[in-house]
Design a protein around this motif. Sequence first.
Motif, PDB file in Angstrom:
ATOM      1  N   ALA A 236      14.745   8.659   7.854  1.00 29.59           N
ATOM      2  CA  ALA A 236      14.576  10.034   7.379  1.00 29.59           C
ATOM      3  C   ALA A 236      14.855  11.022   8.505  1.00 29.59           C
ATOM      4  O   ALA A 236      15.461  12.077   8.289  1.00 29.59           O
ATOM      5  CB  ALA A 236      13.163  10.235   6.836  1.00 29.59           C
ATOM      6  N   ILE A 237      14.428  10.660   9.725  1.00 30.22           N
ATOM      7  CA  ILE A 237      14.713  11.522  10.873  1.00 30.22           C
ATOM      8  C   ILE A 237      16.206  11.498  11.197  1.00 30.22           C
ATOM      9  O   ILE A 237      16.826  12.530  11.446  1.00 30.22           O
ATOM     10  CB  ILE A 237      13.878  11.077  12.089  1.00 30.22           C
ATOM     11  CG1 ILE A 237      12.377  11.263  11.795  1.00 30.22           C
ATOM     12  CG2 ILE A 237      14.272  11.868  13.331  1.00 30.22           C
ATOM     13  CD1 ILE A 237      11.473  10.750  12.887  1.00 30.22           C
ATOM     14  N   VAL A 238      16.795  10.292  11.191  1.00 31.84           N
ATOM     15  CA  VAL A 238      18.220  10.166  11.515  1.00 31.84           C
ATOM     16  C   VAL A 238      19.073  10.904  10.492  1.00 31.84           C
ATOM     17  O   VAL A 238      20.017  11.623  10.840  1.00 31.84           O
ATOM     18  CB  VAL A 238      18.621   8.677  11.588  1.00 31.84           C
ATOM     19  CG1 VAL A 238      20.130   8.534  11.758  1.00 31.84           C
ATOM     20  CG2 VAL A 238      17.888   7.985  12.733  1.00 31.84           C
ATOM     21  N   LEU A 244      13.352  11.145   1.850  1.00 37.16           N
ATOM     22  CA  LEU A 244      13.266   9.761   2.291  1.00 37.16           C
ATOM     23  C   LEU A 244      11.950   9.529   3.036  1.00 37.16           C
ATOM     24  O   LEU A 244      11.318   8.472   2.900  1.00 37.16           O
ATOM     25  CB  LEU A 244      14.460   9.432   3.195  1.00 37.16           C
ATOM     26  CG  LEU A 244      14.710   7.954   3.496  1.00 37.16           C
ATOM     27  CD1 LEU A 244      14.872   7.156   2.208  1.00 37.16           C
ATOM     28  CD2 LEU A 244      15.935   7.789   4.380  1.00 37.16           C
ATOM     29  N   ALA A 245      11.522  10.535   3.804  1.00 36.84           N
ATOM     30  CA  ALA A 245      10.219  10.447   4.468  1.00 36.84           C
ATOM     31  C   ALA A 245       9.084  10.439   3.448  1.00 36.84           C
ATOM     32  O   ALA A 245       8.085   9.727   3.618  1.00 36.84           O
ATOM     33  CB  ALA A 245      10.044  11.620   5.438  1.00 36.84           C
ATOM     34  N   VAL A 246       9.233  11.223   2.381  1.00 38.74           N
ATOM     35  CA  VAL A 246       8.220  11.220   1.316  1.00 38.74           C
ATOM     36  C   VAL A 246       8.131   9.836   0.678  1.00 38.74           C
ATOM     37  O   VAL A 246       7.035   9.330   0.393  1.00 38.74           O
ATOM     38  CB  VAL A 246       8.558  12.297   0.264  1.00 38.74           C
ATOM     39  CG1 VAL A 246       7.693  12.124  -0.979  1.00 38.74           C
ATOM     40  CG2 VAL A 246       8.374  13.679   0.848  1.00 38.74           C
ATOM     41  N   LEU A 247       9.279   9.193   0.452  1.00 33.78           N
ATOM     42  CA  LEU A 247       9.284   7.844  -0.112  1.00 33.78           C
ATOM     43  C   LEU A 247       8.568   6.873   0.813  1.00 33.78           C
ATOM     44  O   LEU A 247       7.777   6.025   0.363  1.00 33.78           O
ATOM     45  CB  LEU A 247      10.729   7.396  -0.345  1.00 33.78           C
ATOM     46  CG  LEU A 247      10.920   5.989  -0.919  1.00 33.78           C
ATOM     47  CD1 LEU A 247      10.285   5.886  -2.304  1.00 33.78           C
ATOM     48  CD2 LEU A 247      12.395   5.634  -0.988  1.00 33.78           C
ATOM     49  N   LEU A 281       2.393  12.605  10.435  1.00 33.72           N
ATOM     50  CA  LEU A 281       2.240  13.980  10.895  1.00 33.72           C
ATOM     51  C   LEU A 281       3.130  14.264  12.100  1.00 33.72           C
ATOM     52  O   LEU A 281       3.569  15.397  12.297  1.00 33.72           O
ATOM     53  CB  LEU A 281       0.770  14.257  11.236  1.00 33.72           C
ATOM     54  CG  LEU A 281      -0.171  14.263  10.029  1.00 33.72           C
ATOM     55  CD1 LEU A 281      -1.610  14.458  10.468  1.00 33.72           C
ATOM     56  CD2 LEU A 281       0.227  15.346   9.046  1.00 33.72           C
ATOM     57  N   ALA A 282       3.397  13.225  12.919  1.00 31.92           N
ATOM     58  CA  ALA A 282       4.341  13.402  14.024  1.00 31.92           C
ATOM     59  C   ALA A 282       5.738  13.695  13.478  1.00 31.92           C
ATOM     60  O   ALA A 282       6.458  14.560  13.997  1.00 31.92           O
ATOM     61  CB  ALA A 282       4.355  12.156  14.902  1.00 31.92           C
ATOM     62  N   VAL A 283       6.125  12.967  12.413  1.00 33.08           N
ATOM     63  CA  VAL A 283       7.420  13.231  11.776  1.00 33.08           C
ATOM     64  C   VAL A 283       7.444  14.643  11.193  1.00 33.08           C
ATOM     65  O   VAL A 283       8.428  15.381  11.345  1.00 33.08           O
ATOM     66  CB  VAL A 283       7.703  12.186  10.672  1.00 33.08           C
ATOM     67  CG1 VAL A 283       8.984  12.544   9.916  1.00 33.08           C
ATOM     68  CG2 VAL A 283       7.818  10.795  11.272  1.00 33.08           C
ATOM     69  N   ALA A 284       6.359  15.028  10.513  1.00 33.27           N
ATOM     70  CA  ALA A 284       6.284  16.372   9.925  1.00 33.27           C
ATOM     71  C   ALA A 284       6.373  17.441  11.008  1.00 33.27           C
ATOM     72  O   ALA A 284       7.029  18.473  10.837  1.00 33.27           O
ATOM     73  CB  ALA A 284       4.986  16.520   9.136  1.00 33.27           C
ATOM     74  N   LYS A 288       9.593  19.756  10.923  1.00 34.87           N
ATOM     75  CA  LYS A 288       9.140  20.944  10.175  1.00 34.87           C
ATOM     76  C   LYS A 288       9.034  20.660   8.678  1.00 34.87           C
ATOM     77  O   LYS A 288       9.382  21.509   7.854  1.00 34.87           O
ATOM     78  CB  LYS A 288      10.084  22.135  10.398  1.00 34.87           C
ATOM     79  CG  LYS A 288      10.182  22.616  11.823  1.00 34.87           C
ATOM     80  CD  LYS A 288      11.056  23.856  11.903  1.00 34.87           C
ATOM     81  CE  LYS A 288      11.201  24.338  13.326  1.00 34.87           C
ATOM     82  NZ  LYS A 288      12.051  25.536  13.428  1.00 34.87           N
ATOM     83  N   TRP A 289       8.539  19.492   8.333  1.00 38.13           N
ATOM     84  CA  TRP A 289       8.385  19.133   6.912  1.00 38.13           C
ATOM     85  C   TRP A 289       6.902  19.212   6.564  1.00 38.13           C
ATOM     86  O   TRP A 289       6.172  18.212   6.645  1.00 38.13           O
ATOM     87  CB  TRP A 289       8.916  17.720   6.663  1.00 38.13           C
ATOM     88  CG  TRP A 289      10.400  17.596   6.841  1.00 38.13           C
ATOM     89  CD1 TRP A 289      11.321  18.585   6.739  1.00 38.13           C
ATOM     90  CD2 TRP A 289      11.133  16.401   7.150  1.00 38.13           C
ATOM     91  NE1 TRP A 289      12.581  18.109   6.957  1.00 38.13           N
ATOM     92  CE2 TRP A 289      12.510  16.765   7.208  1.00 38.13           C
ATOM     93  CE3 TRP A 289      10.784  15.075   7.372  1.00 38.13           C
ATOM     94  CZ2 TRP A 289      13.500  15.841   7.494  1.00 38.13           C
ATOM     95  CZ3 TRP A 289      11.773  14.156   7.656  1.00 38.13           C
ATOM     96  CH2 TRP A 289      13.116  14.540   7.717  1.00 38.13           C
ATOM     97  N   ASP A 290       6.445  20.388   6.174  1.00 39.55           N
ATOM     98  CA  ASP A 290       5.020  20.542   5.886  1.00 39.55           C
ATOM     99  C   ASP A 290       4.595  19.829   4.610  1.00 39.55           C
ATOM    100  O   ASP A 290       3.403  19.647   4.370  1.00 39.55           O
ATOM    101  CB  ASP A 290       4.632  22.021   5.805  1.00 39.55           C
ATOM    102  CG  ASP A 290       5.460  22.780   4.784  1.00 39.55           C
ATOM    103  OD1 ASP A 290       6.404  22.192   4.238  1.00 39.55           O
ATOM    104  OD2 ASP A 290       5.162  23.965   4.546  1.00 39.55           O
ATOM    105  N   ILE A 291       5.551  19.409   3.786  1.00 44.44           N
ATOM    106  CA  ILE A 291       5.186  18.652   2.585  1.00 44.44           C
ATOM    107  C   ILE A 291       4.521  17.330   2.947  1.00 44.44           C
ATOM    108  O   ILE A 291       3.675  16.816   2.207  1.00 44.44           O
ATOM    109  CB  ILE A 291       6.431  18.414   1.701  1.00 44.44           C
ATOM    110  CG1 ILE A 291       6.010  17.834   0.349  1.00 44.44           C
ATOM    111  CG2 ILE A 291       7.436  17.506   2.392  1.00 44.44           C
ATOM    112  CD1 ILE A 291       7.166  17.689  -0.625  1.00 44.44           C
ATOM    113  N   LEU A 292       4.862  16.776   4.108  1.00 42.12           N
ATOM    114  CA  LEU A 292       4.229  15.526   4.539  1.00 42.12           C
ATOM    115  C   LEU A 292       2.758  15.746   4.859  1.00 42.12           C
ATOM    116  O   LEU A 292       1.924  14.860   4.633  1.00 42.12           O
ATOM    117  CB  LEU A 292       4.958  14.958   5.766  1.00 42.12           C
ATOM    118  CG  LEU A 292       6.427  14.578   5.567  1.00 42.12           C
ATOM    119  CD1 LEU A 292       6.985  13.952   6.832  1.00 42.12           C
ATOM    120  CD2 LEU A 292       6.591  13.620   4.396  1.00 42.12           C
TER     121      LEU A 292
END
Length: 652
Positions: A236-238, A244-247, A281-284, A288-292
């Motif tokens: 998801a980061i790449v 994809l991160a939500v999945l 939360l590190a990914v968020a 900048k994905w506050d949905i996570l």
Amino acid sequence: MLKCPGCSREIYRPGNFCVSCGMAFTGDALKKISFYFELTTDLSHLSKTVDIVQQDISSINTKLAAYEEIFNSEVKHLLDTKPTETVEASEKPQPDIPPQKPDVTPPPVKQPEPATDKRTKSSALEIRLGQKLPLIIGVVAIVLGVAYFIKYSFDRGWIGPAGRVAVAYLAGLLLMGVGDTFRKKQLENFGLSLFGGGIAILYFSTYSGFQLYHLFGAQVAFTLMVITTAVACMMAIVYDSKWLAVLGLIGGFLTPVLISTGSDQQIALMTYMVILNIGLLAVAFYKKWDILNNLGFFFTYMLFSAWFFKNYVPGKFWPTIIYLTIFYLIYSIAPIAYQFFKGDVGKNRGVVIIAPNSFIAFGFSYYAIKFYTSVEWVSVVTVFYSVVFLSLANFLYKRGKHERGAFDILISQSALFLVMTIPFLFSKHWTTIFWSAQAVALLWIGTRLKRKTLIYGSYVLCAVVAYFFLYYDYLLFFEYGTTRLTHGKSYTFMIIERYLKSFFVITSAYISSKIMAKDGNATVSSVFKALFGILLFAALNVEVSLFFNDYLPEAKAQAISVLWAIFSAVLMLKGFMIKSVIYRKTAFALFAVTILKVFLSDMSKMDVPYRIISFIFLGIILVVTSFLYYKYKDRIFEPASGEKAEKKDGKL
């Protein structure tokens, strides 16, 4: 570009410190940084101006070309229709007529209508539906097809359990590879959807191998699902794909459910949830994905609630409280850190989870503490929560972010949990005292910081204090009966507590009126003054009736009448002193009630001596009131200072 001397990262906005490493900029460095960003701002404005000028030049060129075409066609037409204009006319002397400037204003050029007709909109909708709807249904169909294949092969005995699971894993990896290929060929959304379907198949394959066919144990299944979650988040980061991160997030939280054996593994489960939350939360934070943040909060407490209601017993108190506190801290600190470092704190999409996070965590803590020890120890949790919120608010305040919405939420939560602490920590009859002090403090802080949330919270708390003081305290704690103005105990029963409570509650209303008057809100200040008068009048009535009920019961009725008359006279005098018609009208109304009480009620109940005293005292008060009207009659026609200001502004 400017780089921070501490961390060598780009400085992308002016400020007193580096947002990446926190290094402070002072002196000449701060001035140079500010000057650099001023120059970039000026350059941006200049670039926009150049663009506008270029557009105007292009528009003028277009108009000139159109005019040239029109002019040339008209000249040609004249030459074609009048080729042999009489020379005689041209040879005649013509009067000197000043040359007229030709009208060079081109006729309005009809602009082409934008292609936004129904056909175009319909085509765009068709394209969107044609791209997304079949793709989503197709990926779901593939996942279901793999699942049905495994079941069908199991029913028919075609392939053994290990072969079925291996085929499912192969299908998932193949779908991920195909998705990555399409993504590289500029079909990003299409490829990412296929890749996400492959991730879903991997989760299902692991679940099948563990729960359906028992090919491996819970530890192996857990490890495989963790790897799948890690791959989903990494890719998801790449790919820069939050869905994809939500999945991966959903699969990560479903992992304990999918591999559950029915046994309670609290430490392992809670530790896994903590690690998963920190990773997500590190990914968020990074992307900048506050949905996570929001989804992580939802699934964390869903999973914790499922465990708590099924497996919690008082013997698991300490691990439960520790992990619950960790979850509370994660979802109290992470939204503020995310919004402060990565986003706009004024946009409260992320920080709105702070309030439900604290209430949910407090609810579980209250239940656990209540059955493990005593309710008084709940105050430790409320004080801790209040300190956390106050510390976060102080963090924003020191960095100049107190004008944002997050600051209001943090201060309000801190004040609320401090208010909740009082009934748990202190004896019941001290609660109103502390609440009244907190109401004044909230009002003062709210007016100083110009925060309406805190001011409105103070209003609510003041109303609660007034209700508790007039009804709850007198009826339950002091055992005072309002119907007969009697007392169940002696006058000295809890007299210190009663006096202290009356003093603090009444004084808080008076101070609140002064705070609002200083803040320029005369209307609310008047409301607090009225509340002050009502509370004072009620307290005096209680004390007078209690005293005479114990020591001189036959004179209690007339003593109350005398109190009312004195209170009316003081109100009248105050009305003359500050030129307030409201005070004088209130005094007149109370005088009228007092006179009716004396003539209609007291006369039939009191003995002759007390009747004489009552009438004489009432008469003196009325005569003094009349004297006040004679002495201060000129003040009646003079408006109060506030009314003068309103007349100046034309409001009256």
